[in-house]
Every structure is written in structure tokens, then in C-alpha cells.
Design a protein around this motif. Structure first.
Motif, PDB file in Angstrom:
ATOM      1  N   PRO A   1       0.808  -1.224   0.000  1.00 40.00           N
ATOM      2  CA  PRO A   1       0.000   0.000   0.000  1.00 40.00           C
ATOM      3  C   PRO A   1       0.838   1.269   0.000  1.00 40.00           C
ATOM      4  O   PRO A   1       0.357   2.343  -0.407  1.00 40.00           O
TER       5      PRO A   1
ATOM      6  N   GLN B   1      10.454  -5.039   2.693  1.00 41.79           N
ATOM      7  CA  GLN B   1       9.432  -5.802   3.451  1.00 41.79           C
ATOM      8  C   GLN B   1       8.625  -6.684   2.508  1.00 41.79           C
ATOM      9  O   GLN B   1       8.398  -7.854   2.788  1.00 41.79           O
ATOM     10  N   HIS B   2       8.150  -6.117   1.410  1.00 42.23           N
ATOM     11  CA  HIS B   2       7.546  -6.923   0.342  1.00 42.23           C
ATOM     12  C   HIS B   2       8.564  -7.046  -0.784  1.00 42.23           C
ATOM     13  O   HIS B   2       9.138  -6.051  -1.211  1.00 42.23           O
ATOM     14  N   TYR B   3       8.765  -8.296  -1.237  1.00 43.03           N
ATOM     15  CA  TYR B   3       9.880  -8.540  -2.152  1.00 43.03           C
ATOM     16  C   TYR B   3       9.483  -9.357  -3.358  1.00 43.03           C
ATOM     17  O   TYR B   3      10.213  -9.417  -4.336  1.00 43.03           O
ATOM     18  N   ASP B   4       8.325 -10.050  -3.324  1.00 44.65           N
ATOM     19  CA  ASP B   4       7.916 -10.824  -4.502  1.00 44.65           C
ATOM     20  C   ASP B   4       7.708  -9.843  -5.660  1.00 44.65           C
ATOM     21  O   ASP B   4       7.241  -8.730  -5.443  1.00 44.65           O
TER      22      ASP B   4
ATOM     23  N   SER C   1      11.111 -10.985   5.116  1.00 47.88           N
ATOM     24  CA  SER C   1      10.181 -11.383   6.185  1.00 47.88           C
ATOM     25  C   SER C   1      10.906 -11.678   7.479  1.00 47.88           C
ATOM     26  O   SER C   1      12.124 -11.825   7.514  1.00 47.88           O
TER      27      SER C   1
ATOM     28  N   ASP D   1       1.054   2.591   7.902  1.00 50.14           N
ATOM     29  CA  ASP D   1       1.119   1.972   9.231  1.00 50.14           C
ATOM     30  C   ASP D   1       1.883   0.653   9.266  1.00 50.14           C
ATOM     31  O   ASP D   1       1.608  -0.211  10.091  1.00 50.14           O
ATOM     32  N   THR D   2       2.817   0.474   8.377  1.00 53.49           N
ATOM     33  CA  THR D   2       3.488  -0.834   8.353  1.00 53.49           C
ATOM     34  C   THR D   2       4.755  -0.811   9.224  1.00 53.49           C
ATOM     35  O   THR D   2       5.143   0.231   9.759  1.00 53.49           O
ATOM     36  N   ASN D   3       5.401  -1.965   9.316  1.00 55.53           N
ATOM     37  CA  ASN D   3       6.663  -2.005  10.064  1.00 55.53           C
ATOM     38  C   ASN D   3       7.705  -1.098   9.428  1.00 55.53           C
ATOM     39  O   ASN D   3       8.575  -0.560  10.125  1.00 55.53           O
TER      40      ASN D   3
ATOM     41  N   GLU E   1      -0.420  -2.809  13.178  1.00 57.56           N
ATOM     42  CA  GLU E   1      -0.563  -1.538  12.455  1.00 57.56           C
ATOM     43  C   GLU E   1      -0.979  -0.398  13.393  1.00 57.56           C
ATOM     44  O   GLU E   1      -0.572   0.737  13.203  1.00 57.56           O
TER      45      GLU E   1
ATOM     46  N   HIS F   1      -5.762 -10.737   4.207  1.00 56.79           N
ATOM     47  CA  HIS F   1      -4.339 -10.837   4.554  1.00 56.79           C
ATOM     48  C   HIS F   1      -4.011 -10.449   5.996  1.00 56.79           C
ATOM     49  O   HIS F   1      -2.902 -10.663   6.459  1.00 56.79           O
TER      50      HIS F   1
ATOM     51  N   HIS G   1      -2.839 -12.896  -1.070  1.00 55.81           N
ATOM     52  CA  HIS G   1      -1.593 -12.433  -0.439  1.00 55.81           C
ATOM     53  C   HIS G   1      -0.764 -13.659  -0.040  1.00 55.81           C
ATOM     54  O   HIS G   1      -1.332 -14.659   0.426  1.00 55.81           O
ATOM     55  N   PRO G   2       0.570 -13.617  -0.179  1.00 57.27           N
ATOM     56  CA  PRO G   2       1.399 -14.784   0.171  1.00 57.27           C
ATOM     57  C   PRO G   2       1.199 -15.248   1.609  1.00 57.27           C
ATOM     58  O   PRO G   2       1.273 -16.452   1.885  1.00 57.27           O
ATOM     59  N   ARG G   3       0.932 -14.321   2.519  1.00 57.49           N
ATOM     60  CA  ARG G   3       0.690 -14.706   3.917  1.00 57.49           C
ATOM     61  C   ARG G   3      -0.495 -15.668   4.014  1.00 57.49           C
ATOM     62  O   ARG G   3      -0.436 -16.686   4.689  1.00 57.49           O
TER      63      ARG G   3
ATOM     64  N   LYS H   1      -0.025 -19.302   2.572  1.00 59.49           N
ATOM     65  CA  LYS H   1       0.653 -20.221   3.499  1.00 59.49           C
ATOM     66  C   LYS H   1      -0.314 -20.816   4.505  1.00 59.49           C
ATOM     67  O   LYS H   1      -0.111 -21.916   4.995  1.00 59.49           O
TER      68      LYS H   1
HETATM   69  C1  UD1 Z   1       1.923  -5.572   5.705  1.00 65.76           C
HETATM   70  C2  UD1 Z   1       1.560  -4.502   6.720  1.00 65.76           C
HETATM   71  C3  UD1 Z   1       0.092  -4.122   6.596  1.00 65.76           C
HETATM   72  C4  UD1 Z   1      -0.314  -3.853   5.162  1.00 65.76           C
HETATM   73  C5  UD1 Z   1       0.101  -5.030   4.292  1.00 65.76           C
HETATM   74  C6  UD1 Z   1      -0.254  -4.853   2.834  1.00 65.76           C
HETATM   75  C7  UD1 Z   1       2.864  -4.594   8.799  1.00 65.76           C
HETATM   76  C8  UD1 Z   1       2.850  -4.977  10.234  1.00 65.76           C
HETATM   77  N1  UD1 Z   1       1.780  -4.959   8.084  1.00 65.76           N
HETATM   78  O1  UD1 Z   1       1.321  -6.782   6.084  1.00 65.76           O
HETATM   79  O2  UD1 Z   1      -0.145  -2.961   7.375  1.00 65.76           O
HETATM   80  O3  UD1 Z   1      -1.713  -3.658   5.080  1.00 65.76           O
HETATM   81  O4  UD1 Z   1       1.510  -5.212   4.411  1.00 65.76           O
HETATM   82  O5  UD1 Z   1       0.041  -5.967   2.044  1.00 65.76           O
HETATM   83  O6  UD1 Z   1       3.794  -3.980   8.346  1.00 65.76           O
HETATM   84  N2  UD1 Z   1       5.366 -12.362   2.002  1.00 65.76           N
HETATM   85  C9  UD1 Z   1       5.814 -12.960   0.835  1.00 65.76           C
HETATM   86  N3  UD1 Z   1       6.140 -12.170  -0.210  1.00 65.76           N
HETATM   87  C10 UD1 Z   1       6.065 -10.814  -0.153  1.00 65.76           C
HETATM   88  C11 UD1 Z   1       5.627 -10.224   1.041  1.00 65.76           C
HETATM   89  C12 UD1 Z   1       5.270 -11.002   2.109  1.00 65.76           C
HETATM   90  O7  UD1 Z   1       5.911 -14.181   0.736  1.00 65.76           O
HETATM   91  O8  UD1 Z   1       6.391 -10.149  -1.144  1.00 65.76           O
HETATM   92  C13 UD1 Z   1       4.996 -13.197   3.171  1.00 65.76           C
HETATM   93  C14 UD1 Z   1       6.139 -13.348   4.127  1.00 65.76           C
HETATM   94  O9  UD1 Z   1       6.357 -14.677   4.348  1.00 65.76           O
HETATM   95  C15 UD1 Z   1       5.685 -12.685   5.407  1.00 65.76           C
HETATM   96  C16 UD1 Z   1       4.166 -12.581   5.245  1.00 65.76           C
HETATM   97  O10 UD1 Z   1       3.906 -12.636   3.836  1.00 65.76           O
HETATM   98  O11 UD1 Z   1       6.031 -13.406   6.532  1.00 65.76           O
HETATM   99  C17 UD1 Z   1       3.656 -11.299   5.808  1.00 65.76           C
HETATM  100  O12 UD1 Z   1       4.363 -10.193   5.296  1.00 65.76           O
HETATM  101  P1  UD1 Z   1       4.658  -8.908   6.198  1.00 65.76           P
HETATM  102  O13 UD1 Z   1       5.548  -8.033   5.470  1.00 65.76           O
HETATM  103  O14 UD1 Z   1       5.041  -9.322   7.571  1.00 65.76           O
HETATM  104  O15 UD1 Z   1       3.235  -8.232   6.434  1.00 65.76           O
HETATM  105  P2  UD1 Z   1       1.916  -8.162   5.558  1.00 65.76           P
HETATM  106  O16 UD1 Z   1       0.982  -9.219   6.000  1.00 65.76           O
HETATM  107  O17 UD1 Z   1       2.195  -8.093   4.105  1.00 65.76           O
END
Ligand code: UD1
Length: 347
Positions: free
Chosen positions: A11, A38-41, A65, A96-98, A130, A203, A233-235, A238
Motif C-alpha cells: 500500500p 518488506q515486500h519482495y515478490d 520477512s 502503518d506498516t513495520n 498496524e 491478509h 496475499h502470500p501470507r 501459506k
Molecule cells: C503488511 C503490513 C500491513 C499492510 C500489508 C499490505 C505490517 C505490520 N503490516 O502486512 O499494514 O496492510 O503489508 O500488504 O507492516 N510475504 C511474501 N512475499 C512478499 C511479502 C510477504 O511471501 O512479497 C509473506 C512473508 O512470508 C511474510 C508474510 O507474507 O512473513 C507477511 O508479510 P509482512 O511483510 O510481515 O506483512 P503483511 O501481511 O504483508
């Protein structure tokens, strides 16, 4: 003048695109983009930079991650190094993300000025990571840009009015700008062969990490009166093992922003636990059913445009059946939030 944008999660790319476009008009400003990783895919990150024409990251910290502490901690260490090196006039933080809280902490402790875009949002649920990120980022940032009057009022209650500006919502700017582009660039049948469908996303940790909630949501999806397209979403992917659902649920890979806009425009309704998507549905006049127990975007609840249903299957299906909507009010600004924020930073 040097302005750093810190981004990391999906976002934030959309919000940074709006600020980046507004900054482009000032030749004296150098924008520097730090991507925490933080997001890398590819389809969670790179595609957004390409499609929204965001300046390519000058620094990619490759954090990836991890647990909250691990992810935020690694970001803190790396962001501080880069900021010391750049010495910017402003550090801009989004949402509001990490990545937001890591940027705010790293910058403020070395006395850099920080601006928080999308300040003043509260769910009053301290179990959401968040919510913690928002409260702390607002508390330590130099300037707070609130998207709505409600966000301004919440900042006032926390004694933060002095630094707060009502800018309007950059995501509203974004929809206005990219809506036409989405239709020019893609056609719906490139994404789906369905003509009638709901759009769903899930997600949030509160849903993905509680099997019972995730099952209830997917059971409701299975019983809708039309198929539901779910860009997953990848989360969530899983966590989906062991969850039962019917072939009414059409799971696809995460889609780009422009494709998401196109899906939204053509969907019957939206079922989501996302913050941003609730608003985008509202902007495009699509009814939304929010799969959470509260929302930060209370403006969208008026006139039946959005319902809070949690993960209760019966409630979800009940609210999906509502089809009476009142006129919308213009709570999210005039589509010039990006310009207003940049004008304030350049003062
Ligand atoms: C994060 C934000 C959230 C936002 C959301 C949008 C925090 C605490 N949360 O949540 O506020 O609404 O992004 O998407 O910062 N993963 C992948 N590939 C990726 C990204 C993530 O496989 O490209 C997997 C990872 O294994 C990771 C899990 O998804 O453990 C969660 O990702 P993370 O970055 O922790 O938070 P989001 O759930 O994406």
C-alpha cells in the motif's frame, strides 16, 4: 533540497507514487527512495514501481520477512546508516506498516524532520501491529498529514493538533489519476473470463492466523450467489492448508494496482480485510463488506457503503444481500492531497 521517501509494503507504493508525482514539479527537489524490502515478490513490489512509474529505489535494504522485532530491527539498523549518509531535509513515511515505524524511529532519533502521510488513523485495537505503528509514528513525527476530518479530530484528542494538517487522502488522488489509465492499459478479459463476480482479499494477521476465522470467511465466500475472485496475499496462501472452500472461490496470484482497479470497477461488491481497499471501493462506488471487527475508515460506513462483519459467516452473507445505498459525502478531500503535502514540506 533532499526528500527521502521510505516504503516497503504494497500500500505504500501507491501513496509514494502520488507524492513522487507532486515532487517532480519542483526541479530544486531531489527525491530519494528507500525500499526496506518488506515486500519482495515481483508481484508484491516491482510491478508497482513499473506500472505506477515510481522512481526506482535508490536504496533497497532487502530486509524481507521475519517476526515483527526481527523485521523492524533489521530495518532500523539499515535505515539509520542510509539516512546518516544522505542527510535529507525531510523523511516521508506512509501508512502503518513495520517500514513506517522503523523509518520514523530511525529518522527522529538522529534529529531529522519526518512527515507522516495518512496520520490520525485509529482502530482502537492494540492487538493490531498496524495500530501500534500508527500511534507511535504520529507521536514522534514532525508533521502529520491527516486524510480526513475524523483523523484530525483523533490527533487533537491525543494533543497532536499543532503539527497536524488536513491534506485529504492521497489514495483518492491516486484513484482519480489511475482509473482511466487502468482501462487503457488492460481489458477485463485479460484478468478473468467471468462477467459477474465479487472481489475478495484477506491478509490481516487477525484472520490469517486464526484458522476458525479463515474457515468462516472462506465458507461465506463459497456460498455467495456469484463467484468471488480472490487475489491471494502470500501470507494467506501459506495459511490456507486445511481450509475448505468450494469452486465458487477463484484464487489468483496478487495483481498489480491497475489490474486491481479494473477488477474493482467491474465487481459486484468487495469483501476484504484491507484498509486501502475499503476506501478504493468507496471511491469507485462499490459496496464493501469488511472482514474485520472495526475500521479506521468510519466515513465509508455511512449510507450502507461499508459494513463491519468480522469473520461471521451469517453476517457476511446477510450484509452482502443489502442493496440500498445513500448519496456519498466528500470526506476524502478534493484529489489534490499530494500537492498540498508537498507545498507544506517545501515551505
Ligand atoms: C503488511 C503490513 C500491513 C499492510 C500489508 C499490505 C505490517 C505490520 N503490516 O502486512 O499494514 O496492510 O503489508 O500488504 O507492516 N510475504 C511474501 N512475499 C512478499 C511479502 C510477504 O511471501 O512479497 C509473506 C512473508 O512470508 C511474510 C508474510 O507474507 O512473513 C507477511 O508479510 P509482512 O511483510 O510481515 O506483512 P503483511 O501481511 O504483508
Amino acid at each position: 533540497m533532499k526528500i527521502v521517501s521510505i516504503v516497503g509494503a504494497r500500500p505504500q507504493f501507491v501513496k509514494a507514487a502520488v507524492i513522487g508525482k507532486a515532487l517532480d514539479k519542483f526541479s530544486e527537489v531531489e527525491e530519494i527512495v528507500i525500499h526496506t524490502g518488506q515486500h519482495y515478490d515481483e508481484n508484491m513490489s516491482k510491478i508497482f514501481f513499473d506500472e505506477l512509474q515510481i522512481k526506482k529505489p535508490d536504496y533497497n535494504l532487502g530486509v524481507g520477512s521475519g517476526s515483527h522485532a526481527e523485521q523492524t530491527g533489521k530495518m532500523l539498523i539499515e535505515i539509520e546508516k542510509v539516512l546518516l549518509d544522505i542527510s535529507p531535509d525531510w523523511v516521508v513515511l506512509y501508512g502503518d506498516t513495520n517500514s513506517t515505524i522503523a523509518g520514523a524511529l530511525a529518522a527522529s532519533k538522529i534529529h531529522l524532520k519526518t512527515a507522516h502521510v495518512e496520520a490520525g488513523l485509529r482502530s482502537f485495537n492494540m492487538r493490531m501491529p498496524e495500530e501500534i505503528n500508527r500511534i507511535l509514528t504520529d507521536r514522534i513525527s514532525t508533521k502529520l498529514f491527516a486524510p480526513t476530518q475524523n483523523a484530525m479530530d483523533l490527533l487533537a484528542k491525543e494533543g497532536l493538533s499543532e503539527h497536524a494538517y488536513l491534506s485529504g487522502d492521497v489514495m483518492f488522488d491516486s484513484i482519480l489519476f489511475y482509473e482511466k489509465l487502468a482501462e487503457e492499459k488492460y481489458s477485463l478479459n485479460e484478468i478473468t473470463d467471468l462477467n459477474e463476480f465479487y472481489l475478495g482479499t484477506v491478509h490481516r494477521a487477525e484472520n490469517t492466523d486464526v484458522p476458525e476465522r479463515l474457515q468462516n470467511i472462506f465458507s461465506a465466500f463459497s456460498e455467495l450467489d456469484a463467484p468471488i475472485i480472490v487475489p491471494l496475499h502470500p501470507r494467506t496462501k501459506k495459511m490456507l492448508q486445511g481450509i475448505k472452500y468450494s469452486d465458487n472461490v477463484k484464487i489468483i496470484e496478487p495483481v498489480s494496482y491497475l489490474k486491481m482497479v479494473l477488477l474493482l470497477k467491474n465487481a459486484k461488491k468487495v469483501l476484504t480485510d484491507s484498509g486501502g481497499l475499503q476506501k478504493e471501493a468507496y471511491f469507485l462506488k462499490k459496496p464493501c463488506i469488511t472482514l474485520r471487527d472495526e475500521t479506521e475508515w468510519i466515513e465509508t460506513l455511512e449510507g450502507n457503503w461499508n459494513f463491519i462483519v468480522g469473520a461471521d459467516k451469517e453476517k457476511i452473507l446477510e450484509r452482502v444481500a443489502v442493496n440500498e445505498f445513500a448519496e456519498q459525502t466528500n470526506a476524502f478531500g478534493d484529489g489534490r492531497a499530494g500537492e498540498k503535502i508537498v507545498a507544506e514540506l517545501l515551505k
